[in-house]
Motif scaffolding. Structure first.
Motif, mmCIF file in Angstrom:
data_model
loop_
_atom_site.group_PDB
_atom_site.id
_atom_site.type_symbol
_atom_site.label_atom_id
_atom_site.label_comp_id
_atom_site.label_asym_id
_atom_site.label_seq_id
_atom_site.Cartn_x
_atom_site.Cartn_y
_atom_site.Cartn_z
ATOM 1 N N ARG A 1 -2.445 5.561 4.914
ATOM 2 C CA ARG A 1 -3.873 5.252 5.465
ATOM 3 C C ARG A 1 -4.850 5.296 4.081
ATOM 4 O O ARG A 1 -4.786 5.992 3.305
ATOM 5 N N ILE A 2 -5.305 3.808 4.187
ATOM 6 C CA ILE A 2 -6.280 3.565 3.159
ATOM 7 C C ILE A 2 -7.807 3.334 3.413
ATOM 8 O O ILE A 2 -7.930 2.808 4.732
ATOM 9 N N PRO A 3 -8.724 3.687 2.529
ATOM 10 C CA PRO A 3 -10.194 3.255 2.956
ATOM 11 C C PRO A 3 -10.379 1.623 2.943
ATOM 12 O O PRO A 3 -9.346 1.000 2.245
ATOM 13 N N ARG A 4 -11.287 1.271 3.275
ATOM 14 C CA ARG A 4 -11.647 -0.054 3.379
ATOM 15 C C ARG A 4 -11.937 -1.042 2.002
ATOM 16 O O ARG A 4 -11.695 -1.913 1.840
ATOM 17 N N THR A 5 -12.072 -0.023 0.967
ATOM 18 C CA THR A 5 -12.416 -0.481 -0.387
ATOM 19 C C THR A 5 -10.850 -0.691 -1.086
ATOM 20 O O THR A 5 -11.061 -1.344 -2.092
ATOM 21 N N VAL A 6 -9.901 -0.642 -0.487
ATOM 22 C CA VAL A 6 -8.539 -0.634 -1.165
ATOM 23 C C VAL A 6 -7.941 -1.818 -0.317
ATOM 24 O O VAL A 6 -7.928 -1.841 0.720
ATOM 25 N N SER A 7 -7.140 -2.677 -1.156
ATOM 26 C CA SER A 7 -6.639 -3.850 -0.645
ATOM 27 C C SER A 7 -5.193 -3.430 -0.290
ATOM 28 O O SER A 7 -4.208 -2.865 -0.681
ATOM 29 N N LYS A 8 -5.053 -3.764 1.099
ATOM 30 C CA LYS A 8 -3.914 -3.373 1.937
ATOM 31 C C LYS A 8 -2.450 -4.334 1.211
ATOM 32 O O LYS A 8 -1.687 -3.864 0.967
ATOM 33 N N ALA A 9 -3.049 -5.533 0.816
ATOM 34 C CA ALA A 9 -2.040 -6.378 0.282
ATOM 35 C C ALA A 9 -1.618 -5.680 -1.060
ATOM 36 O O ALA A 9 -0.406 -5.932 -1.530
ATOM 37 N N ALA A 10 -2.622 -5.422 -1.844
ATOM 38 C CA ALA A 10 -2.171 -4.507 -3.333
ATOM 39 C C ALA A 10 -1.370 -3.429 -3.106
ATOM 40 O O ALA A 10 -0.231 -3.255 -3.929
ATOM 41 N N VAL A 11 -1.461 -2.492 -1.990
ATOM 42 C CA VAL A 11 -0.653 -1.543 -1.880
ATOM 43 C C VAL A 11 0.643 -1.945 -1.247
ATOM 44 O O VAL A 11 1.903 -1.091 -1.860
ATOM 45 N N LEU A 12 0.775 -2.903 -0.713
ATOM 46 C CA LEU A 12 2.233 -3.422 -0.253
ATOM 47 C C LEU A 12 2.896 -3.754 -1.459
ATOM 48 O O LEU A 12 4.318 -3.631 -1.554
ATOM 49 N N VAL A 13 2.333 -4.629 -2.233
ATOM 50 C CA VAL A 13 3.053 -5.095 -3.319
ATOM 51 C C VAL A 13 3.476 -4.211 -4.235
ATOM 52 O O VAL A 13 4.444 -4.225 -4.919
ATOM 53 N N GLU A 14 2.632 -3.023 -4.587
ATOM 54 C CA GLU A 14 2.907 -1.778 -5.532
ATOM 55 C C GLU A 14 3.943 -1.182 -4.816
ATOM 56 O O GLU A 14 5.067 -0.857 -5.387
ATOM 57 N N ALA A 15 4.041 -0.859 -3.443
ATOM 58 C CA ALA A 15 5.330 -0.304 -2.946
ATOM 59 C C ALA A 15 6.439 -1.005 -3.116
ATOM 60 O O ALA A 15 7.561 -0.531 -3.152
ATOM 61 N N SER A 16 6.454 -2.248 -2.921
ATOM 62 C CA SER A 16 7.525 -3.243 -3.053
ATOM 63 C C SER A 16 8.209 -2.959 -4.601
ATOM 64 O O SER A 16 9.464 -3.108 -4.571
ATOM 65 N N LYS A 17 7.471 -3.022 -5.618
ATOM 66 C CA LYS A 17 7.673 -2.794 -6.950
ATOM 67 C C LYS A 17 8.451 -1.723 -7.076
ATOM 68 O O LYS A 17 9.279 -1.590 -8.208
ATOM 69 N N LEU A 18 8.169 -0.526 -6.252
ATOM 70 C CA LEU A 18 8.904 0.856 -6.557
ATOM 71 C C LEU A 18 10.134 0.843 -5.555
ATOM 72 O O LEU A 18 10.581 2.062 -5.462
ATOM 73 N N GLY A 19 10.382 -0.293 -4.813
ATOM 74 C CA GLY A 19 11.329 -0.305 -4.073
ATOM 75 C C GLY A 19 11.362 0.100 -2.671
ATOM 76 O O GLY A 19 12.317 0.628 -1.963
ATOM 77 N N PHE A 20 10.123 0.216 -2.084
ATOM 78 C CA PHE A 20 9.876 0.678 -0.850
ATOM 79 C C PHE A 20 9.672 -0.645 -0.067
ATOM 80 O O PHE A 20 8.750 -1.394 -0.316
#
Length: 153
Positions: A82-101
């Protein structure tokens, strides 16, 4: 006499003993997480692999965004982010992908403000901007008057 029980009673080397927690150093910020159940629930990702390879208590350096890393830890704990509106959903998805999720967009929920709050937020920002414009105009007029006064004594 050597006994099999004597081998079992031998103290475990401190370097071989794994702590109940693992520390990740992400951009200079240290995050501490439980090995069980938090990391063990999601085998196969980079964090789990790094933790398995690290028996000691020293923080493991992870090349990741320290501002987004807490959201990845939320996924480990809750299987949802769950992220606030000030955080990019796309950025979280990319970061998760880099870590293998492999996260789907449905696993990342972005909070939304009620419509009434959006209107009041817009009004507040508009009033602040209008006030700054008025202050700038006053300063410009004051500067022009000062410049004219200096030119025509």
């Amino acid at each position: 006499l050597d006994s099999p029980l004597a081998d079992m009673a031998a103290p475990v080397d401190a370097a071989e003993a794994k702590s109940d927690t693992v520390k990740f150093n992400v951009g200079g910020r240290v995050f501490e997480v439980l090995r069980e159940p938090t990391l063990s629930l999601h085998p196969g990702n980079l964090l789990h692999t790094l933790a398995e390879d690290q028996p000691g208590d020293e923080p493991i350096f992870v090349e990741a965004n320290p501002d987004l890393f807490p959201y990845i830890l939320d996924f480990l704990r809750n299987r949802k982010i769950r992220i606030p509106r000030t955080v990019s959903k796309a950025a979280v998805l990319v970061e998760a992908s880099k870590l293998g999720f492999a996260l789907s967009e449905r696993q990342v929920e972005q909070e939304e403000l009620p419509t009434g709050m959006l209107v009041s937020e817009f009004r507040s920002r508009h009033l602040r901007a209008t006030s700054r414009i008025s202050e700038t105009r006053i300063h410009l007029v004051s500067f022009a008057i000062s410049a004219l006064t200096l030119q025509n004594p």
